[in-house]
Design a protein around this motif. Structure first.
Motif, PDB file in Angstrom:
ATOM      1  N   PHE A   1       4.632  10.919  -3.255  1.00 57.72           N
ATOM      2  CA  PHE A   1       3.260  11.241  -2.866  1.00 57.72           C
ATOM      3  C   PHE A   1       3.167  11.326  -1.344  1.00 57.72           C
ATOM      4  O   PHE A   1       3.743  10.509  -0.630  1.00 57.72           O
ATOM      5  CB  PHE A   1       2.314  10.159  -3.387  1.00 57.72           C
ATOM      6  N   VAL A   2       2.437  12.320  -0.862  1.00 56.78           N
ATOM      7  CA  VAL A   2       2.254  12.534   0.572  1.00 56.78           C
ATOM      8  C   VAL A   2       0.814  12.178   0.935  1.00 56.78           C
ATOM      9  O   VAL A   2      -0.094  12.984   0.717  1.00 56.78           O
ATOM     10  CB  VAL A   2       2.574  14.000   0.956  1.00 56.78           C
ATOM     11  N   PRO A   3       0.585  10.966   1.480  1.00 54.24           N
ATOM     12  CA  PRO A   3      -0.783  10.601   1.845  1.00 54.24           C
ATOM     13  C   PRO A   3      -1.314  11.406   3.026  1.00 54.24           C
ATOM     14  O   PRO A   3      -2.511  11.667   3.125  1.00 54.24           O
ATOM     15  CB  PRO A   3      -0.694   9.118   2.186  1.00 54.24           C
ATOM     16  N   LYS A   4      -0.411  11.779   3.940  1.00 54.78           N
ATOM     17  CA  LYS A   4      -0.761  12.670   5.040  1.00 54.78           C
ATOM     18  C   LYS A   4       0.531  13.355   5.490  1.00 54.78           C
ATOM     19  O   LYS A   4       1.627  12.877   5.214  1.00 54.78           O
ATOM     20  CB  LYS A   4      -1.426  11.921   6.196  1.00 54.78           C
ATOM     21  N   ARG A   5       0.380  14.452   6.167  1.00 57.06           N
ATOM     22  CA  ARG A   5       1.534  15.220   6.622  1.00 57.06           C
ATOM     23  C   ARG A   5       2.480  14.309   7.422  1.00 57.06           C
ATOM     24  O   ARG A   5       2.039  13.539   8.262  1.00 57.06           O
ATOM     25  CB  ARG A   5       1.082  16.374   7.490  1.00 57.06           C
ATOM     26  N   GLY A   6       3.758  14.369   7.081  1.00 55.96           N
ATOM     27  CA  GLY A   6       4.760  13.575   7.780  1.00 55.96           C
ATOM     28  C   GLY A   6       5.092  12.256   7.101  1.00 55.96           C
ATOM     29  O   GLY A   6       6.040  11.584   7.502  1.00 55.96           O
TER      30      GLY A   6
END
Length: 161
Positions: free
Chosen positions: A41-46
């Protein structure tokens, strides 16, 4: 941890990387607590967490799966994940040197078929705005993943950049 390994060949286990196997066992275990899980899962870019789990009361847990000492030592982003969850855990196998993991985080021992929580993680409640944003992103990502099983073009259209 009960060994629930199948008696028949497991095609996923035969082709998965060690961290993916740990993540599957963690997700199976968390389901027994009525958590819904998304892997990678990507909570925010990066940032990409191994497992994001949402509990029945809306609590948000992150579990990072480490397959070796080198895997842990090379992870320089994990402290940035703390601001995206209520509780933070490490998941490792029985051979992992757990004494190198920070004491102020949770600890789960896992394999491809299940897991056991050895140390609960301290709770640091997210603020309401961050919680709402994560819940919304979690739901939308889960729906897109489900849709991509029926229509693979959806997966390409919404792939992370």
């Amino acid at each position: 941890m009960a060994n629930s390994a199948p008696k028949t060949p497991d095609p996923f286990a035969a082709n998965a990387q060690a961290g993916q196997l740990l993540a599957r066992g963690v997700c199976r275990h968390l389901q027994s607590y009525d958590f819904a899980c998304l892997e990678e899962f990507v909570p925010k870019r990066g940032l990409r967490v191994d497992v994001m789990a949402v509990g029945p009361k809306g609590e948000i847990w992150i579990v990072e799966c480490k397959s070796s000492r080198a895997d842990f030592a090379s992870d320089s982003k994990w402290q940035g994940y703390l601001e995206w969850c209520d509780r933070y855990f490490w998941a490792v196998d029985t051979d992992f040197p757990v004494d190198i993991l920070p004491d102020d985080t949770g600890l789960i021992i896992a394999d491809a078929y299940g897991a056991e929580m050895l140390r609960d993680a301290p709770e640091t409640k997210l603020n309401a705005a961050r919680r709402k944003a994560i819940h919304l992103k979690f739901a939308r990502d889960a729906a897109r993943r489900l849709q991509s099983y029926r229509d693979p073009s959806v997966a390409r259209q919404f792939a992370p950049h």
